[in-house]
Enzyme design. Structure first.
Site, PDB file in Angstrom:
ATOM      1  N   GLU A  92      37.072  37.000  38.049  1.00  0.00           N
ATOM      2  CA  GLU A  92      37.213  38.041  39.022  1.00  0.00           C
ATOM      3  C   GLU A  92      35.682  38.462  38.623  1.00  0.00           C
ATOM      4  O   GLU A  92      35.397  38.802  37.642  1.00  0.00           O
ATOM      5  CB  GLU A  92      38.189  39.459  38.879  1.00  0.00           C
ATOM      6  CG  GLU A  92      37.703  40.475  39.843  1.00  0.00           C
ATOM      7  CD  GLU A  92      37.946  42.308  38.552  1.00  0.00           C
ATOM      8  OE1 GLU A  92      36.523  42.679  38.993  1.00  0.00           O
ATOM      9  OE2 GLU A  92      39.027  42.410  38.419  1.00  0.00           O
TER      10      GLU A  92
ATOM     11  N   CYS B 193      32.028  46.389  39.593  1.00  0.00           N
ATOM     12  CA  CYS B 193      32.482  44.793  40.418  1.00  0.00           C
ATOM     13  C   CYS B 193      33.226  45.766  41.231  1.00  0.00           C
ATOM     14  O   CYS B 193      32.687  44.946  42.456  1.00  0.00           O
ATOM     15  CB  CYS B 193      33.162  44.257  40.117  1.00  0.00           C
ATOM     16  SG  CYS B 193      34.754  44.399  39.321  1.00  0.00           S
TER      17      CYS B 193
END
Length: 520
Positions: free
Chosen positions: A257, A291
């Site tokens: 990720e 994020c």
């Protein structure tokens, strides 16, 4: 705005209790710094490449017996862990704030996530790992099922911004799948991950199944891939690409990720008050060091002026402080390098003609790494804040003309991690969402709705990642699918003495019959 003077820090007994889990034999230490104060926080042991090899050796020895246990028995420590996380939340909230500088309300998101995500997988693992029957080569005569074998010893490499949620979120499904884990949390926030390991061992996880190593990527990054059977990585897109290349060279799997420059679309029919409130969370949770946070907000031109006025006013009213309570709307940045990047993006935009609608300056009066939540307008491609991930409390607002324009601009990025759509018409929001190239899209929420839907996959498209955490894939990625088929009554070559021509004719007839009667 507010300030706080801290007179206490983390106790030596607590630090000793947690650091005893680190695999480190060399005696070297490294110091971390408290973002709230800029003063030394704790000293931590450092691991070498040899320590990483030793950790994998211990982990593999422990994993054999663990993998042999039925999945229904492996879940018991994790059910207890869920309760212990909630019971001991005050201790871990303090650790999280001291190590990251985040506001307590954002630290609590991690506590909830660690508990709820663990419970999801503890409930689901026995079902997901159960052998599954599938159609055999010959109906009735061939009986086939899929068995899930654990990968073995898994590397979990996680960053500093969510040091409880991310290590727990990746390690727990790996462990429940029957693996051992060698984890490398970021050194600055290592105590938080060590607290989770300590608590899970207290809950009954056998020793050596979740072993931490600490150190810089230059020293122990390669060994973490060289010894692993699978790598779960969270971090920057550049680092993720390097990890994927090294994993590919060994023909082992990896998930990653990575970064995001996430768009938020505000349609003309959105309820502006709730949209503004949601945008505050979407853009400034954990001081934007998230994020899946929003860094680009696209507002329909008919509502642009009204939205930006309301949003800028709300951002200006946010409370910043370093209190160990729930009074702050936003806390500090974690690293000096993050402060420098935020300031550089804002200063570059301002110098090239952008307008600062709110914020736009550091706040050393509150602490060495505080920066005001900032809203920019007039950001253009020549400015670094336009396309580069800031990873801080900075958001740019733009006007769009229609849905096609909004979708095109939302997709105009190398990233594809998360997105957000705000509209009173949820069906319309879903239609827009399905056109956005992002792994998750939230409607009338910034990130929490998709992230906390643990039964659904979470991850990125394009340069935002590989694979998925959460959902079935979040656990099954840590397994190898093994097909086991047994033949009964008659062999695949037919009864003894069957000629090739006879076999071909029989199989042809059988294929036609199976299609006609929908057996296949």
């Amino acid at each position: 705005m507010g300030n706080a003077t801290h007179t206490a820090t983390l106790s030596a007994d607590l630090v000793d209790r947690l650091t005893r889990h680190v695999v480190s034999g060399g005696g070297e230490k490294t110091a971390t710094v408290a973002p709230f104060t800029g003063k030394p926080l704790v000293e931590l042991p450092v691991s070498t490449a040899g320590d990483v090899a030793a950790a994998f050796s211990r982990a593999r020895a422990a994993q054999r017996d663990w993998a042999a246990m039925p999945p229904r028995d492996r879940v018991e420590p994790f059910l207890r862990f869920h309760d212990l996380v909630l019971d001991r939340q005050t201790e871990i909230l303090d650790i999280l704030q001291w190590e990251t500088g985040k506001a307590r309300r954002h630290a609590f998101e991690e506590v909830y996530d660690a508990a709820a995500g663990t419970l999801y997988y503890a409930r689901q693992a026995p079902r997901l790992l159960r052998r599954s029957r599938t159609m055999g080569a010959v109906p009735l005569a061939t009986r086939t099922y899929v068995h899930r074998q654990a990968k073995g010893a898994v590397s979990v490499i996680t960053p500093w911004n969510y040091p409880l949620a991310l290590p727990v979120g990746d390690a727990v499904p790996a462990l429940l799948a029957g693996n051992a884990v060698v984890a490398k949390p970021d050194t600055q926030t290592a105590l938080t991950a060590l607290w989770a390991i300590d608590l899970l061992i207290e809950a009954g996880l056998p020793a050596d199944l979740w072993l931490p190593v600490l150190g810089e990527p230059a020293q122990i990054g390669d060994p973490l891939i060289e010894h692993a059977d699978y790598v779960a990585f969270t971090g920057s897109s550049a680092a993720g690409a390097a990890v994927a290349q090294k994993a590919a060279a060994r023909l082992i799997g990896c998930s990653a990720e990575l970064g995001g420059k996430n768009p938020m679309i505000v349609c003309e029919d959105a309820h502006l008050d709730s949209t503004v409130e949601g945008a505050l969370r979407a853009c400034f949770s954990n001081a934007g060091q998230l994020c899946i946070a929003m860094e680009r907000v696209y507002v329909h031109e008919s509502r642009f002026d009204e939205f930006t006025a309301k949003f800028a006013a709300a951002v200006g009213d946010m409370t910043l402080n370093s209190e160990l309570d729930f009074s702050a709307d936003m806390g500090s940045l974690t690293y000096q390098r993050q402060l420098d990047r935020v300031a550089a993006h804002v200063d570059d935009a301002r110098a090239k003609g952008a307008t600062v609608l709110a914020g736009g300056r550091p706040r050393p009066d509150l602490g060495p790494l505080f920066y005001e939540p900032t809203v920019l307008s007039g950001v253009r491609p020549a400015m670094s804040a336009c396309a580069e991930e800031t990873f801080g409390p900075v958001v740019s607002v733009y006007a769009f003309t229609d849905e096609n324009d909004a979708v095109e601009r939302a997709n105009d990025t190398e990233f594809g991690l998360n997105a957000s759509v705000w509209t009173k018409d949820v069906a319309r929001g879903r239609r827009i969402a399905e056109r956005i190239r992002a792994g998750t899209v939230n409607i009338n929420e910034g990130y929490g709705a998709a992230w906390a839907s643990y039964g659904a996959p979470m991850g990125g498209m394009k340069r935002s990642g590989l694979g998925r955490r959460h959902g079935h894939e979040g656990l099954l990625r840590y397994t190898e699918a093994q097909t086991i088929a047994s033949q009964h009554f008659v062999g695949l070559a037919g009864p003894p003495g069957t000629s090739g021509q006879m076999l071909a004719k029989a199989m042809t007839t059988g294929a036609r019959l199976m299609k006609r009667f929908r057996i296949r």
